[in-house]
Structures are given as structure tokens and as C-alpha cells.
Design an enzyme around this catalytic site. Structure first.
Site, PDB file in Angstrom:
ATOM      1  N   SER A 190       7.243 -15.406  24.264  1.00 17.16           N
ATOM      2  CA  SER A 190       6.471 -16.619  23.971  1.00 17.16           C
ATOM      3  C   SER A 190       5.362 -16.846  24.985  1.00 17.16           C
ATOM      4  CB  SER A 190       7.407 -17.836  23.945  1.00 17.16           C
ATOM      5  OG  SER A 190       8.371 -17.700  22.934  1.00 17.16           O
TER       6      SER A 190
ATOM      7  N   GLU B 199      -5.330  27.425  -3.013  1.00 15.35           N
ATOM      8  CA  GLU B 199      -4.672  28.675  -2.652  1.00 15.35           C
ATOM      9  C   GLU B 199      -5.422  29.866  -3.265  1.00 15.35           C
ATOM     10  OE1 GLU B 199      -0.086  30.448  -3.100  1.00 15.35           O
ATOM     11  OE2 GLU B 199      -0.750  28.692  -4.237  1.00 15.35           O
TER      12      GLU B 199
ATOM     13  N   LYS C  46       1.610  31.956   4.040  1.00 13.49           N
ATOM     14  CA  LYS C  46       2.591  31.250   3.221  1.00 13.49           C
ATOM     15  C   LYS C  46       3.985  31.797   3.484  1.00 13.49           C
ATOM     16  CE  LYS C  46       3.285  30.014  -1.691  1.00 13.49           C
ATOM     17  NZ  LYS C  46       2.661  30.136  -3.034  1.00 13.49           N
TER      18      LYS C  46
ATOM     19  N   LEU D  36       3.163 -26.348  -2.642  1.00 13.48           N
ATOM     20  CA  LEU D  36       3.551 -24.996  -3.048  1.00 13.48           C
ATOM     21  C   LEU D  36       4.906 -24.566  -2.499  1.00 13.48           C
ATOM     22  CD1 LEU D  36       0.381 -22.702  -2.805  1.00 13.48           C
ATOM     23  CD2 LEU D  36       1.804 -23.119  -4.810  1.00 13.48           C
TER      24      LEU D  36
ATOM     25  N   TRP E 205       1.760 -23.131  12.033  1.00 11.90           N
ATOM     26  CA  TRP E 205       1.340 -24.343  11.315  1.00 11.90           C
ATOM     27  C   TRP E 205       2.584 -25.055  10.778  1.00 11.90           C
ATOM     28  CZ3 TRP E 205      -3.031 -26.775  11.776  1.00 11.90           C
ATOM     29  CH2 TRP E 205      -3.411 -27.746  10.858  1.00 11.90           C
TER      30      TRP E 205
ATOM     31  N   CYS F  59       1.300  25.560  -1.136  1.00  8.50           N
ATOM     32  CA  CYS F  59       1.895  25.435  -2.469  1.00  8.50           C
ATOM     33  C   CYS F  59       3.420  25.329  -2.443  1.00  8.50           C
ATOM     34  CB  CYS F  59       1.437  26.590  -3.351  1.00  8.50           C
ATOM     35  SG  CYS F  59       1.713  26.274  -5.117  1.00  8.50           S
TER      36      CYS F  59
ATOM     37  N   SER G  99       7.976 -31.948  -1.628  1.00  7.41           N
ATOM     38  CA  SER G  99       6.742 -32.687  -1.366  1.00  7.41           C
ATOM     39  C   SER G  99       5.774 -32.666  -2.537  1.00  7.41           C
ATOM     40  CB  SER G  99       6.034 -32.081  -0.147  1.00  7.41           C
ATOM     41  OG  SER G  99       5.578 -30.766  -0.445  1.00  7.41           O
TER      42      SER G  99
END
Length: 645
Positions: free
Chosen positions: A626, A48, A115, A360, A475, A167, A357
Site C-alpha cells: 500500500s 517448407e 527437420k 449499474l 472509487w 511442419c 441504488s
């Protein structure tokens, strides 16, 4: 050379101030503009009143200073740079003085923004000199140009559109930037001269970040700095570039010389966010006055393939970094466990069934369930954990599953599935020596049947163990591990699960920790093909490519609508030498193909909480037919392949 699409290279600068010396200030600004141009910046924002200095006080009323500022502006317009710029100066219009920002490009003055909100309290008294911007004329003749004037100007250049507020305009309850963005401005420039006070900088940064998030915009803030009068105030010269709530680049505060920050704002990402937000363009007020301009086409998109991208780009975008990691991880666990406890209360049970299992995903479900039971004061014996060794189960994962269940203190069961699957193969005429998709999926569905039936038998809730990454790639076995009565981790990606498992294991503590670490060290595998030695023969990432790449693709596709070409270029930037061009392309081809062909699995996914910004739930973030075809997306991948060859 191909370029990274949608990026707008921006610069914010705080030049050393030479108070009441416009010619010297123009020299400082010119040097910074040359730097911006050399770095391929499309836009540079300065503070400014920077052509004279914000703290000139009553000198602002002097003709000598006002004419000096106009001459300095004329000097800047003559510079042979392609970078557009915003610079602050006092300007008399219609006999009144205004605090203005001049916007220029290609040697042309594009417009003047006065401004509006003039601070007149505490150490500020701008109304002593300036008029509020709304009283300015709509045009002014300057440098033999008819120059548009106003707070409703939108400067448009192909890849981006720019609005300006000055500002104090940011600090009021309804900043002009809100209206500017709702009517199309993608970037907001804020030439500023806020002084420095203890704690003010943190608040300023929070304010800029919040406004950039509310406005879904790039916000370019340039503050006045060293050389301003210190009679009553000190100016730190802060300059920062923000995008949708986060900082992309900042300069050094309190520097005694000119400083700047460079960053690439992702215009495509911002447009994508706005398309998603159906309430964004409501109540925007009157249309803006569009001011078109052009930049040299050679670098209007900033980053050539192989060159550095100037913005933070994590190779693990789902994973929180630094000190935030534990806080965010704890919050995710609280979301997951609150969701589970709510669902258990609603169905009237204090029991869950989990297929464990030793991998993770099931480890996270087991640990999070223990965490939830502890929160609610339920006995952990209500966690009915079943390990179901099958035709490809490895010794390591089975051992870890059994030991973890023991340490958790849940009700542990072992139900081998070999005989049941063999009987099923006989029933449907499947040759057990043929290790095809039927061979693999029959085991997954047998496990799901056991979990579901045992839940019915026990009056329990059957919990899923699948994650977001598996859903993105499909997956998972349809009506096998894809299905459950509730799934806490359906919106948690694989790369984040590792940190959740480590954190949750650490919270439970004791002997659980080394077991968790060994699970984390075990390669990811579906364990459906026998090895004869009890060791892993299937490694998921050998088939799919690295989960780190797939999660990266998923995040940027969902977060910014990135095309395959952009995903590829971003991945090259983020991963560097970690993966070759060929590995990234191969993983991208897999990602695009599986994401499209596996939507039917996501369309039938069970309930579960959204924990982060990305979810593929058909009831939440993602609705996709789909039957959608991948043709357009795969064509971009093919083009990358051809470019490689």
C-alpha cells in the site's frame, strides 16, 4: 518520432510455387521480401522446401535441383532488404539429404535448421529422401561461411529471439518449439507444407493456437500453396500469425497467386507472461546455441506514433465480441452464481441482503442473486433488497430501484438515511453545508452499516456491489461500499457490467427489461451531493474520465505489464478520434495516481470469485504494498505531457 515499445512486425507468406524451378521461386520470394521490407517487417517466414516445391518427390535427389536451390538462396541473400527471413530448401550435408530451413538476415546466412520428425505415413513418405535432423553435423561451410546447423539454434536480435521447427515437428507429442521457448525463444517460425483435407484446417489452426499458448510465444506458420503438384494432394497456402493462443493475422487460402499476412507480435507482453508463469522455464533441457544478429535500428520496433498497429486491438478488451458474447456472459453469471450459492451453503443461509441504488452495480448484484436463487430453487423472498435514499439520491434511480425490486419479487425495504446521517454529523461536529469527503463518505458508511446489521438481524449474507474498475481506481469508501460479507462482482469491470446487466435482465425477461434499459441509460453517479431538484449533480466520469479508458488501461497493464507510455500509445490506436490526446492523458494520469494511492482498499477487499483473466484480489492475482510510490510511472506520464507541449 516515438515508437510503440516491444512490437515485432512479422510477415508470413505463401508464394506461388513453380515446381522444380528454384530460380522462378526465388523471384516470387524476392517480391514478397520486398513487400515485407516496405511494410517494416522485422521477420518474414516462407514455406517448407519453397525454393523447389515440396512435391518434387524423387527429383529432390538430383544434383541439378539441389544446386539450383543453393543458387536461389544465394540470390535471396543478395537482396538489399533489412527484413530477416526463413526459407525452406533441401540441403545435402555430410553426404546425407536434409529437409531444412535457412535463416538469414543482412545478406548473411545465420543458420540451418534441419527437420527432425519426418512423416512417413498415408500420403507422406519423406524418409524416402531425408534424414532426421539430429544426425546433421553441427556446422557446414556454405557460401564461404561457417554456418551453424541444428535444432537447438536460437537467433537473437535485440527485441526478439527466434526458434524454428518444420511442419511435422509441430504435430508430434513433444514439439521442438516447447524446448526452444523454455530456453528463451520468443518467436517460433514454422515453414510448412501440410496438405488440405476436409476439417484439417480447423484442427491445424487449433493446434497452432494451442502451441502458441503453451509456449507463450509468437508462432509464425507459412504453408505451401498453389503450384504444388496435385497428383495426390492439394495445398491451400495457409499462412497465419499467432500470439499466446489467438490469431493476429491470416492470409487467404486457395489463392492462385502469392499471398501473405502481416501482424505485430507484442514481445513485451510475451516476456511479461513468462515472468508471471513460474513453471514456464522448468525442465527446458540443454541450453540453446545463441546466434546473434542485428537489424537496422530505424524500425526494429515497428510502429511509429500515429501509424496503424497491425494486430487486433479492441477499445473494450474486457467485453466479448460477436457470437461469443452471450456464451461468455452466461459463463460469467454461472461463475458468479455458483460462487454465491457455495458461500451461502457454507454459512448455512438461504438469504442475502443487498443495498439497491438503481445504478449499474447494484442492479447486477440483484439480478445475479435472482438468477442464483432460481438455480438453487430458493424462494426469491430470501433476497432482502434495501434501497436507502440519502442526501443526493436522484428521483430516476430511486424509482428504478423500487420498480426493479418489485418485479424481481424479492423482499423490498426502503430505509432513508437522511436522519441517521444528520445525527452523525451532529455527533462528530460536521457542518452539513460543507459537502466534503466526510459528507460523502458518511452516507456510504451509513448504508453499509444498515446492510451489515440487517444481515445479522436476518441471518443473511451481506453482498457487496462494487466492481473491478472501482477497486482499480479506489472509487469506493473504505469500510463503506468497499466492504461486504461477499462480493460477486469484485473482478468484473464496469464496461463488462453493462453487458451482464442487459443479458441477465433479458434472461429474467418481462417487465424487467425496460427497467434494466433505463438503468443502463442512466449516467454513473455516486449520488452523494444534493441537487435540490432530485436530479443528478455528480457524474463519475466527469471527475475520473471515461470508464472505457480506465478499463483499457487496467486490462493492458495487468495483461501485458504495459508502461504508461505504451498504455497511452495503445489507447490512441484503439480509440481513434473517440477521445482526444488530452482526454487520454488526463485519464491516464488519474489512473496511475489512483491505482497507486488506493491499494490499501484492495488489500482489505472481501472474498469474491475471479471471473476473468484480471483480478486485483490480494489473495489472487495482485499483491502490492500500500506504500508503493508512483514516481517512475508518473514520470512517463509527465514525459508524454511535455512532448505534447
Amino acid at each position: 518520432m516515438s515508437v510503440l515499445p516491444g512490437m515485432i512486425r512479422t510477415m508470413v507468406a505463401s508464394p506461388r510455387v513453380h515446381l522444380a524451378n528454384p530460380e522462378k521461386n526465388a523471384q516470387e520470394i524476392a517480391e514478397l521480401l520486398r513487400t515485407a521490407d516496405a511494410n517494416g517487417a522485422d521477420l518474414c517466414v516462407f514455406p517448407e522446401l519453397c525454393l523447389c516445391g515440396y512435391t518434387c518427390a524423387d527429383l529432390l535427389m538430383q544434383d541439378v535441383l539441389l544446386h539450383g536451390c543453393l543458387n536461389a538462396l544465394k540470390t535471396l541473400l543478395s537482396l538489399p532488404v533489412r527484413t530477416a527471413f526463413v526459407v525452406g530448401l533441401p540441403l545435402e550435408m555430410g553426404g546425407r539429404l536434409y529437409n531444412c530451413a535457412a535463416v538469414a538476415a543482412g545478406g548473411r546466412l545465420l543458420g540451418i535448421v534441419p527437420k527432425e520428425h519426418l512423416p512417413n505415413h498415408n500420403e507422406f513418405y519423406e524418409r524416402r529422401w531425408f534424414e532426421p535432423g539430429h544426425s546433421a553435423p553441427p556446422h557446414i561451410m556454405l557460401f564461404e561461411q561457417d554456418v551453424p546447423v541444428g535444432q537447438n539454434l536460437c537467433f537473437t536480435c535485440g527485441s526478439f529471439s527466434l526458434g524454428v521447427e518444420i511442419c511435422e515437428d509441430l504435430w508430434v507429442p513433444s514439439p521442438p518449439s516447447g524446448r526452444l521457448c523454455m530456453k528463451g525463444a520468443l518467436l517460433i517460425a514454422n515453414p510448412s507444407a501440410g496438405n488440405e483435407l476436409v476439417t484439417k484446417h480447423r484442427y491445424r489452426c487449433e493446434l497452432i493456437a494451442q502451441q502458441s499458448a503453451r509456449c507463450l510465444c509468437g508462432y509464425l506458420y507459412a504453408g505451401a500453396g498453389y503450384g504444388e503438384s496435385t497428383t495426390d494432394m492439394v495445398f491451400s497456402g495457409y499462412a497465419g500469425i499467432y500470439e499466446n493462443g489467438r490469431v493476429l493475422g491470416e492470409n487467404e487460402r486457395f489463392a492462385r497467386e502469392s499471398t501473405y499476412a502481416l501482424a505485430d507480435v507484442d514481445g513485451d507482453r510475451l516476456r511479461f507472461k513468462r515472468r508471471q508463469n513460474r513453471s514456464f522455464f522448468e525442465d527446458g533441457g540443454e541450453p540453446l546455441r545463441d546466434i546473434p544478429f542485428s537489424l537496422a535500428p530505424s524500425s526494429s520496433c515497428c510502429t511509429a506514433e500515429g501509424s496503424a498497429l497491425l494486430r487486433p486491438l479492441s477499445s473494450l478488451p474486457f467485453v466479448p465480441a460477436g457470437t461469443e458474447r452471450d456464451l461468455r456472459t452466461e459463463e460469467i453469471l454461472m461463475i458468479q452464481t455458483t460462487a454465491l450459492l457455495t458461500r451461502m451453503e457454507r454459512v448455512g443461509t438461504q438469504r442475502v441482503v443487498i443495498g439497491v441504488s438503481g445504478g449499474l452495480d447494484s442492479t447486477l448484484t440483484l439480478l445475479a442473486s435472482a438468477y442464483a436463487f432460481d438455480r438453487a430453487g430458493y424462494d426469491r423472498s430470501g433476497i432482502l433488497a434495501i434501497t436507502m435514499p440519502g442526501l443526493g439520491t436522484g428521483n430516476r434511480t430511486l424509482k428504478n430501484a423500487l420498480r426493479l425490486m418489485e418485479l424481481i419479487g424479492c423482499t423490498a425495504l426502503t430505509i432513508p438515511i437522511g436522519k441517521a446521517v444528520a445525527q452523525h454529523f451532529e455527533d462528530i461536529g460536521q457542518d452539513p453545508s460543507v459537502h466534503d469527503i466526510c459528507y460523502e463518505n458518511a452516507q456510504a458508511r451509513e448504508r453499509t452499516q444498515i446492510v451489515m446489521d440487517y444481515a445479522n438481524k436476518s441471518g443473511a449474507l451481506a453482498l457487496g456491489t462494487g466492481d473491478l474498475s472501482e477497486l482499480a481506481l479506489g472509487w469506493c469508501t473504505y469500510n463503506g461500499d468497499q466492504m461486504s460479507m461477499y462480493n460477486m462482482s469484485g473482478s468484473v469491470p464496469k464496461t463488462l457490467i453493462r453487458h451482464l446487466v442487459r443479458y441477465a435482465g433479458g434472461k429474467l425477461g418481462g417487465s424487467i427489461v425496460p427497467i434494466v434499459e433505463d438503468i443502463l441509460d442512466t449516467p454513473i453517479s455516486p449520488e452523494l451531493i444534493p441537487s435540490g431538484s432530485g436530479e443528478l449533480t455528480q457524474r463519475t466520469e466527469d471527475t475520473l474520465g471515461a470508464y472505457a479508458l480506465h478499463d483499457f488501461f487496467l486490462y493492458h497493464m495487468m495483461d501485458s505489464g504495459a508502461s504508461p507510455r505504451k498504455l497511452f500509445l495503445l489507447a490512441q490506436q484503439a480509440f481513434g478520434a473517440s477521445y482526444s490526446r488530452e482526454e487520454i492523458l488526463r485519464a491516464l494520469r488519474t489512473f496511475v495516481h489512483r491505482f497507486f494511492t488506493q491499494q490499501f482498499k484492495r488489500s482489505a477487499m472481501p472474498d469474491g470469485p475471479k471471473v476473468g483473466s484480471v483480478s486485483l484480489s490480494p489473495r489472487g492475482d495482485w499483491r502490492m504494498p500500500s506504500d508503493a510510490q508512483e514516481t517512475l510511472w508518473m514520470a512517463e506520464v509527465d514525459a508524454l505531457d511535455k512532448a505534447d507541449s
